[in-house]
Scaffold this motif. Structure first.
Motif, PDB file in Angstrom:
ATOM      1  N   ARG A 107      10.280   0.795  25.199  1.00  0.00           N
ATOM      2  CA  ARG A 107       9.754   0.769  23.927  1.00  0.00           C
ATOM      3  C   ARG A 107      10.573   0.185  23.042  1.00  0.00           C
ATOM      4  NH1 ARG A 107       7.686   5.658  26.053  1.00  0.00           N
ATOM      5  NH2 ARG A 107       9.694   7.059  25.104  1.00  0.00           N
ATOM      6  N   MET A 108      12.109   0.541  23.214  1.00  0.00           N
ATOM      7  CA  MET A 108      13.063  -0.017  22.190  1.00  0.00           C
ATOM      8  C   MET A 108      13.096  -1.729  22.407  1.00  0.00           C
ATOM      9  SD  MET A 108      17.138   0.599  22.642  1.00  0.00           S
ATOM     10  CE  MET A 108      16.962   2.353  22.112  1.00  0.00           C
ATOM     11  N   TYR A 109      12.917  -2.084  23.872  1.00  0.00           N
ATOM     12  CA  TYR A 109      13.024  -3.385  23.724  1.00  0.00           C
ATOM     13  C   TYR A 109      11.781  -4.270  23.220  1.00  0.00           C
ATOM     14  CZ  TYR A 109      13.707  -8.025  25.987  1.00  0.00           C
ATOM     15  OH  TYR A 109      13.883  -9.295  26.521  1.00  0.00           O
ATOM     16  N   GLN A 110      10.727  -3.381  23.444  1.00  0.00           N
ATOM     17  CA  GLN A 110       9.198  -3.963  22.757  1.00  0.00           C
ATOM     18  C   GLN A 110       9.297  -3.920  21.063  1.00  0.00           C
ATOM     19  OE1 GLN A 110       6.393  -1.975  24.776  1.00  0.00           O
ATOM     20  NE2 GLN A 110       6.468  -3.310  26.672  1.00  0.00           N
ATOM     21  N   ALA A 111       9.925  -2.920  20.694  1.00  0.00           N
ATOM     22  CA  ALA A 111       9.982  -2.643  19.392  1.00  0.00           C
ATOM     23  C   ALA A 111      11.023  -3.602  18.548  1.00  0.00           C
ATOM     24  CB  ALA A 111      10.329  -1.071  19.048  1.00  0.00           C
ATOM     25  N   PHE A 112      11.940  -3.776  19.059  1.00  0.00           N
ATOM     26  CA  PHE A 112      13.218  -4.751  18.359  1.00  0.00           C
ATOM     27  C   PHE A 112      13.770  -5.753  19.378  1.00  0.00           C
ATOM     28  CE2 PHE A 112      13.487  -0.143  17.210  1.00  0.00           C
ATOM     29  CZ  PHE A 112      13.143  -0.581  15.508  1.00  0.00           C
ATOM     30  N   PRO A 113      12.622  -6.708  19.638  1.00  0.00           N
ATOM     31  CA  PRO A 113      13.164  -7.841  20.845  1.00  0.00           C
ATOM     32  C   PRO A 113      14.067  -8.615  19.959  1.00  0.00           C
ATOM     33  CG  PRO A 113      10.900  -8.456  19.809  1.00  0.00           C
ATOM     34  CD  PRO A 113      11.278  -6.825  19.324  1.00  0.00           C
ATOM     35  N   GLU A 114      14.272  -8.695  18.669  1.00  0.00           N
ATOM     36  CA  GLU A 114      15.374  -9.645  18.153  1.00  0.00           C
ATOM     37  C   GLU A 114      16.796  -9.206  18.725  1.00  0.00           C
ATOM     38  OE1 GLU A 114      11.985  -8.668  14.938  1.00  0.00           O
ATOM     39  OE2 GLU A 114      13.091  -7.703  16.537  1.00  0.00           O
ATOM     40  N   VAL A 115      16.952  -8.014  18.749  1.00  0.00           N
ATOM     41  CA  VAL A 115      18.365  -7.549  19.201  1.00  0.00           C
ATOM     42  C   VAL A 115      18.647  -7.934  20.655  1.00  0.00           C
ATOM     43  CG1 VAL A 115      19.830  -5.289  19.539  1.00  0.00           C
ATOM     44  CG2 VAL A 115      18.072  -5.304  17.666  1.00  0.00           C
ATOM     45  N   PHE A 116      17.765  -8.015  21.416  1.00  0.00           N
ATOM     46  CA  PHE A 116      18.031  -8.158  23.010  1.00  0.00           C
ATOM     47  C   PHE A 116      17.928  -9.916  23.075  1.00  0.00           C
ATOM     48  CE2 PHE A 116      16.420  -3.970  22.431  1.00  0.00           C
ATOM     49  CZ  PHE A 116      17.337  -3.349  23.026  1.00  0.00           C
ATOM     50  N   LYS A 117      17.765 -10.616  22.197  1.00  0.00           N
ATOM     51  CA  LYS A 117      17.520 -12.189  22.851  1.00  0.00           C
ATOM     52  C   LYS A 117      18.878 -12.723  23.057  1.00  0.00           C
ATOM     53  CE  LYS A 117      14.180 -13.261  19.068  1.00  0.00           C
ATOM     54  NZ  LYS A 117      13.750 -14.303  17.809  1.00  0.00           N
ATOM     55  N   GLY A 118      18.618 -13.661  23.734  1.00  0.00           N
ATOM     56  CA  GLY A 118      19.937 -14.302  24.359  1.00  0.00           C
ATOM     57  C   GLY A 118      20.895 -13.425  25.565  1.00  0.00           C
ATOM     58  N   ALA A 119      22.160 -13.353  25.254  1.00  0.00           N
ATOM     59  CA  ALA A 119      22.707 -12.698  26.302  1.00  0.00           C
ATOM     60  C   ALA A 119      23.787 -11.918  25.318  1.00  0.00           C
ATOM     61  CB  ALA A 119      23.605 -13.659  27.096  1.00  0.00           C
ATOM     62  N   PRO A 120      23.361 -11.207  24.725  1.00  0.00           N
ATOM     63  CA  PRO A 120      24.096 -10.172  23.713  1.00  0.00           C
ATOM     64  C   PRO A 120      25.001  -9.306  24.560  1.00  0.00           C
ATOM     65  CG  PRO A 120      21.871  -9.416  23.675  1.00  0.00           C
ATOM     66  CD  PRO A 120      22.012 -10.723  24.519  1.00  0.00           C
ATOM     67  N   GLU A 121      26.389  -8.753  23.937  1.00  0.00           N
ATOM     68  CA  GLU A 121      27.140  -7.890  24.826  1.00  0.00           C
ATOM     69  C   GLU A 121      26.848  -6.319  24.132  1.00  0.00           C
ATOM     70  OE1 GLU A 121      31.080  -8.994  24.374  1.00  0.00           O
ATOM     71  OE2 GLU A 121      31.048 -10.903  25.449  1.00  0.00           O
ATOM     72  N   MET A 122      26.783  -5.558  24.864  1.00  0.00           N
ATOM     73  CA  MET A 122      26.291  -3.964  24.580  1.00  0.00           C
ATOM     74  C   MET A 122      27.263  -3.262  25.492  1.00  0.00           C
ATOM     75  SD  MET A 122      22.251  -4.746  24.533  1.00  0.00           S
ATOM     76  CE  MET A 122      21.262  -5.686  23.290  1.00  0.00           C
ATOM     77  N   SER A 123      27.369  -2.026  25.035  1.00  0.00           N
ATOM     78  CA  SER A 123      28.077  -1.030  25.850  1.00  0.00           C
ATOM     79  C   SER A 123      27.105   0.224  25.934  1.00  0.00           C
ATOM     80  CB  SER A 123      29.099  -0.625  24.961  1.00  0.00           C
ATOM     81  OG  SER A 123      28.942  -0.086  23.816  1.00  0.00           O
ATOM     82  N   ALA A 124      27.365   0.852  27.045  1.00  0.00           N
ATOM     83  CA  ALA A 124      26.820   2.343  27.252  1.00  0.00           C
ATOM     84  C   ALA A 124      27.871   3.205  28.053  1.00  0.00           C
ATOM     85  CB  ALA A 124      25.718   2.042  28.605  1.00  0.00           C
ATOM     86  N   PHE A 138      18.020   3.829  32.327  1.00  0.00           N
ATOM     87  CA  PHE A 138      17.782   3.076  30.754  1.00  0.00           C
ATOM     88  C   PHE A 138      18.168   1.627  30.887  1.00  0.00           C
ATOM     89  CE2 PHE A 138      19.073   1.884  26.701  1.00  0.00           C
ATOM     90  CZ  PHE A 138      18.273   2.760  25.650  1.00  0.00           C
ATOM     91  N   CYS A 139      19.527   1.320  31.445  1.00  0.00           N
ATOM     92  CA  CYS A 139      20.099  -0.121  31.114  1.00  0.00           C
ATOM     93  C   CYS A 139      19.404  -0.933  32.192  1.00  0.00           C
ATOM     94  CB  CYS A 139      21.405   0.167  31.396  1.00  0.00           C
ATOM     95  SG  CYS A 139      22.466   0.807  30.204  1.00  0.00           S
ATOM     96  N   GLU A 140      19.021  -0.485  33.413  1.00  0.00           N
ATOM     97  CA  GLU A 140      18.457  -1.396  34.486  1.00  0.00           C
ATOM     98  C   GLU A 140      16.968  -1.754  33.796  1.00  0.00           C
ATOM     99  OE1 GLU A 140      19.387  -2.789  37.192  1.00  0.00           O
ATOM    100  OE2 GLU A 140      21.048  -2.032  36.531  1.00  0.00           O
ATOM    101  N   ARG A 141      16.166  -0.793  32.964  1.00  0.00           N
ATOM    102  CA  ARG A 141      14.973  -1.166  32.635  1.00  0.00           C
ATOM    103  C   ARG A 141      15.283  -2.170  31.433  1.00  0.00           C
ATOM    104  NH1 ARG A 141      10.389  -2.761  33.500  1.00  0.00           N
ATOM    105  NH2 ARG A 141       8.601  -2.047  32.298  1.00  0.00           N
ATOM    106  N   LEU A 142      15.986  -2.176  30.798  1.00  0.00           N
ATOM    107  CA  LEU A 142      16.358  -3.240  29.607  1.00  0.00           C
ATOM    108  C   LEU A 142      16.773  -4.638  30.389  1.00  0.00           C
ATOM    109  CD1 LEU A 142      18.764  -1.463  27.231  1.00  0.00           C
ATOM    110  CD2 LEU A 142      16.404  -2.169  26.775  1.00  0.00           C
ATOM    111  N   LYS A 143      17.354  -4.429  31.533  1.00  0.00           N
ATOM    112  CA  LYS A 143      17.908  -5.904  32.240  1.00  0.00           C
ATOM    113  C   LYS A 143      16.769  -6.370  32.871  1.00  0.00           C
ATOM    114  CE  LYS A 143      21.773  -6.401  34.078  1.00  0.00           C
ATOM    115  NZ  LYS A 143      22.498  -7.398  33.298  1.00  0.00           N
ATOM    116  N   GLU A 144      15.716  -5.574  33.170  1.00  0.00           N
ATOM    117  CA  GLU A 144      14.381  -6.114  33.851  1.00  0.00           C
ATOM    118  C   GLU A 144      13.635  -6.969  32.918  1.00  0.00           C
ATOM    119  OE1 GLU A 144      12.076  -2.617  35.213  1.00  0.00           O
ATOM    120  OE2 GLU A 144      13.884  -2.058  36.815  1.00  0.00           O
ATOM    121  N   PHE A 145      13.717  -6.733  31.593  1.00  0.00           N
ATOM    122  CA  PHE A 145      13.160  -7.562  30.532  1.00  0.00           C
ATOM    123  C   PHE A 145      13.967  -8.674  30.183  1.00  0.00           C
ATOM    124  CE2 PHE A 145      11.186  -3.355  29.482  1.00  0.00           C
ATOM    125  CZ  PHE A 145       9.928  -3.801  29.411  1.00  0.00           C
ATOM    126  N   ASN A 146      15.254  -8.671  30.365  1.00  0.00           N
ATOM    127  CA  ASN A 146      16.194  -9.693  29.960  1.00  0.00           C
ATOM    128  C   ASN A 146      17.428  -9.638  30.927  1.00  0.00           C
ATOM    129  OD1 ASN A 146      17.927 -11.805  29.190  1.00  0.00           O
ATOM    130  ND2 ASN A 146      18.185 -10.921  27.032  1.00  0.00           N
TER     131      ASN A 146
END
Length: 337
Positions: free
Chosen positions: A137-154, A169-177
């Protein structure tokens, strides 16, 4: 969530949880809770499907997400919580002191134990699905944040259910990008803000704290096990000599509440009256309010436990703003802070 517009920033913390603190329901009425008796599970109330998602304000573009999440749904905190209850029923069964309902409950407990044995405190498949759903839901609601190859921390606490929640959580995000770069860590380094409690707070919440005696009386007045014991056991003398009715009722309540957090299609709600569940819920609500919430009697001790968390959230957001790049900070911990 942070949004760009002429350097103006709005921040929102997104909470992910398998359950929400019962203090959230402090003003709920009997009717509201009776309509969804699962709510009486308190911290075992399975994370509900969200309603309408908040969009970025008009003219703003999201660029940074700051997330603090509780671990997903789990089995009861220890195997012992199941064993204590099952042992009572097994002794009564061997003595021939169970009613037909009691025998049925014993068989249900055996089904639950076959799944739960060795998994006390572990993240359940339900918890994995919750974390994946929140990430989606986070990815779909705010796709702008996840464009390209941004560096994120968990980061996660040292407790394995938090680590596995982070991973799901992180694996699901990486399935999208798959290009996302999410550095994941679980370390003592992060405990000072992921699960912090002052010595003063821990002393206050002990049984020697100034709140406890009044709470003990409240607890005693809200656990009334007589009806339940009579429905489960055929011999009052056996109950008098071999059973702690209050402890057993609380144990059955915990198991009943946790069934929503696992995949077993077993229920124990039929053995309780709704008022009995409501009364035990009130006990947990009371304790959570004093030991983790903003009760005036603590003089801010519990709220102060969250200061390191808040400071980290602010510092991480400041760094993200200064960098000018899309990014996110994901934290996976517990509900106490």
């Amino acid at each position: 969530m942070n949004f760009r517009l002429k350097r103006t920033v709005f921040s929102t913390i997104l909470f992910a949880a398998s359950a929400v603190h019962t203090s959230s329901y402090a003003q709920a009425t009997h009717e509201e809770i009776f309509d969804n008796i699962a709510v009486t599970g308190g911290v075992y109330y399975a994370y509900p499907a969200p309603g309408v998602q908040t969009k970025a304000p008009e003219g703003y573009e999201p660029f940074y997400i700051s997330h603090f999440g509780r671990h997903g749904s789990r089995w009861l905190i220890s195997d012992e919580e199941y064993i204590r209850v099952m042992e009572v029923f097994e002794k009564a069964h061997q003595a021939g002191k169970l009613t037909p309902l009691g025998e049925d409950v014993r068989k249900r407990l055996a089904i639950v134990w076959a799944d739960a044995e060795g998994r006390g405190g572990d993240l359940s498949p339900v918890g994995v699905d919750q974390q994946r759903g929140i990430a989606e839901r986070m990815y779909q609601a705010f796709p702008e944040v996840f464009k390209g190859a941004p560096e994120m921390s968990a980061c996660a606490t040292l407790v394995i259910r938090c680590v596995l929640s982070m991973d799901a959580f992180c694996e699901r995000l990486k399935e999208f990008n798959p290009q996302l770069k999410i550095e994941r860590e679980s370390s003592n380094k992060y405990m000072p803000y992921l699960n912090f409690h002052t010595q003063e707070a821990m002393k206050f919440t002990s049984h020697k704290g100034p709140w406890y005696e009044e709470f003990r009386k409240f607890e005693k007045s809200h656990v009334r096990p007589e009806r339940l014991m009579n429905s489960l056991f055929s011999d009052k003398e056996f109950v008098h000599k071999r059973v702690n009715p209050e402890e057993l009722m609380r144990g059955l309540y915990a198991i009943a509440s946790d069934m929503q957090d696992v995949e077993q299609e077993v229920s124990f709600y039929d053995i309780f009256e709704k008022q009995e569940l409501f009364d035990i819920w009130q006990i947990h609500n009371y304790k959570n309010y004093v030991c983790d919430g903003p009760s005036p009697m603590t003089n801010g001790l519990m709220v102060a436990n969250a200061k390191p968390t808040l400071e980290n959230i602010i510092d991480a957001a400041d760094e993200a703003i200064a960098s000018g790049r899309n990014s996110a900070t994901f934290r996976f911990a517990h509900d106490g802070n």
